[in-house]
Design a protein around this motif. Structure first.
Motif, PDB file in Angstrom:
ATOM      1  N   ILE A 120      45.047  36.943  46.902  1.00 25.29           N
ATOM      2  CA  ILE A 120      43.961  37.721  46.300  1.00 25.29           C
ATOM      3  C   ILE A 120      43.391  36.973  45.099  1.00 25.29           C
ATOM      4  O   ILE A 120      42.162  36.888  44.915  1.00 25.29           O
ATOM      5  N   THR A 123      41.397  33.912  46.385  1.00 24.19           N
ATOM      6  CA  THR A 123      40.117  34.338  46.949  1.00 24.19           C
ATOM      7  C   THR A 123      39.154  34.800  45.866  1.00 24.19           C
ATOM      8  O   THR A 123      37.946  34.526  45.931  1.00 24.19           O
ATOM      9  N   LEU A 124      39.678  35.482  44.847  1.00 19.56           N
ATOM     10  CA  LEU A 124      38.828  35.952  43.760  1.00 19.56           C
ATOM     11  C   LEU A 124      38.244  34.791  42.972  1.00 19.56           C
ATOM     12  O   LEU A 124      37.086  34.842  42.541  1.00 19.56           O
ATOM     13  N   SER A 127      35.472  33.359  45.080  1.00 29.04           N
ATOM     14  CA  SER A 127      34.410  34.355  45.245  1.00 29.04           C
ATOM     15  C   SER A 127      33.554  34.451  43.995  1.00 29.04           C
ATOM     16  O   SER A 127      32.316  34.472  44.074  1.00 29.04           O
ATOM     17  N   PHE A 204      41.874  43.115  43.889  1.00 26.98           N
ATOM     18  CA  PHE A 204      41.186  42.913  45.167  1.00 26.98           C
ATOM     19  C   PHE A 204      39.775  43.487  45.150  1.00 26.98           C
ATOM     20  O   PHE A 204      38.865  42.916  45.765  1.00 26.98           O
ATOM     21  N   TYR A 206      37.562  43.396  43.012  1.00 25.09           N
ATOM     22  CA  TYR A 206      36.581  42.508  42.400  1.00 25.09           C
ATOM     23  C   TYR A 206      36.060  41.446  43.368  1.00 25.09           C
ATOM     24  O   TYR A 206      35.056  40.804  43.073  1.00 25.09           O
ATOM     25  N   ILE A 207      36.718  41.260  44.499  1.00 23.77           N
ATOM     26  CA  ILE A 207      36.234  40.271  45.473  1.00 23.77           C
ATOM     27  C   ILE A 207      34.940  40.743  46.132  1.00 23.77           C
ATOM     28  O   ILE A 207      33.927  40.029  46.072  1.00 23.77           O
ATOM     29  N   SER A 210      32.139  40.955  43.406  1.00 28.14           N
ATOM     30  CA  SER A 210      31.519  39.694  42.996  1.00 28.14           C
ATOM     31  C   SER A 210      30.522  39.196  44.030  1.00 28.14           C
ATOM     32  O   SER A 210      29.517  38.557  43.669  1.00 28.14           O
TER      33      SER A 210
END
Length: 304
Positions: A120, A123-124, A127, A204, A206-207, A210
């Motif tokens: 996570i 990925t963030l 992202s 999560f 915030y993915i 964003s």
């Protein structure tokens, strides 16, 4: 109607026939287990393997199976002992918090992991960095003086920010709860791994947020920030409030205020740094001024 002969047990008669044909055969009586065990001295049943298996299963079910030291692979393997179904269930619980449902008790269930929080966070990072770069390109796309340049340094800044937050803030929260637990005996707390797991899954939301921040609509961006902060903040509040509510009111409310404020500060920092609306370029300011050729022509006309 059945005759009395039909109700006889035929197997008994067969046994009687066998005994009559071999009178020296040994027999066992169920009514005397000790004699049966003595008469069958040559027959042995080894249950050591079954007992070992039962003991191992009981250790697995009770969570008491010992792992190696921190220098062994088995020690770190326990931190990633989750499957896809569990990870998806925890992600679902982080984006749809329900009142009264503690994230640790209802989703982690004494099996915290680092697999989900790690991916996570990774990925963030990409992202936020990629979406912020795309937002800058879209907001300046109509400006003739703007030249697109990929800003790779944003990936490093996002990585440092996300991973420091995902580790240092849980460390501070866990240390504070451990200290209060030693001072106030009735205060409950979580392990450090459980605290990191909760914070990791709370990021999560915030993915997708964003990604939606690339839409250059000012009021929509702040609305998305508010929704994301409410969702992720609710996960943290419903998780850590039961651990501090038995403390003094001032300490309990101050702790929750700090937790929520730091979480909101992360979201606002993402918005202000990676998705900031650029100021007017110098070329636009020059375009608004009077050209030098026009001034020269005007001055010549006045002299004439």
């Amino acid at each position: 109607m059945a005759s009395p002969d039909d109700l006889k047990f035929q197997e008994f008669e067969e046994a009687a026939d066998l005994l009559s044909s071999n009178p020296g055969a040994s027999t066992l009586s169920i009514s005397n287990p000790s004699a049966a065990a003595a008469s069958s001295g040559d027959v042995r049943v080894d249950l050591s393997d079954d007992e070992d298996n039962q003991q191992e299963n009981s250790e697995l079910l009770g969570g008491e199976k010992q792992t190696g030291g921190f220098w062994t692979f088995e020690y770190y393997q326990s931190f990633f002992n989750v499957d896809t179904v569990q990870v998806l269930d925890r992600i679902k619980g982080s984006v749809m918090p329900l009142p009264g449902r503690n994230f640790v008790k209802h989703h982690i269930r004494n099996n915290p992991d680092l697999y989900g929080p790690f991916w996570i966070c990774v990925t963030l990072v990409f992202s936020v960095a990629i979406s912020g770069d795309l937002f800058t390109f879209l907001i300046n796309m109509g400006d003739p003086g703007y030249h697109y340049r990929p800003q790779f340094n944003r990936v490093s800044i996002a990585a440092i920010t996300v991973f420091l937050y995902a580790w240092l803030v849980p460390l501070g929260v866990w240390g504070f709860l451990t200290w209060r637990q030693s001072v106030e005996r009735h205060i409950s707390g979580y392990t450090f791994l459980e605290t990191v797991c909760v914070y990791g899954y709370s990021l999560f939301i915030y993915i997708p947020t964003s990604i939606l921040w690339t839409i250059p609509v000012y009021w929509l961006e702040w609305l998305l920030i508010a929704i994301a902060m409410v969702i992720s903040g609710s996960v943290l509040v419903m998780t850590f409030w039961p651990a501090v509510r038995d403390d003094t009111k001032l300490t309990a409310f101050a702790t929750m205020a700090v937790i929520v404020s730091l979480h909101a500060l992360l979201a606002i920092g993402f918005k202000l740094y990676f998705f900031q609306t650029p100021t007017k370029t110098e070329s636009s300011h020059f375009g608004q001024t009077t050209p030098a050729s026009h001034l020269t022509t005007t001055n010549v006309g006045k002299h004439q």
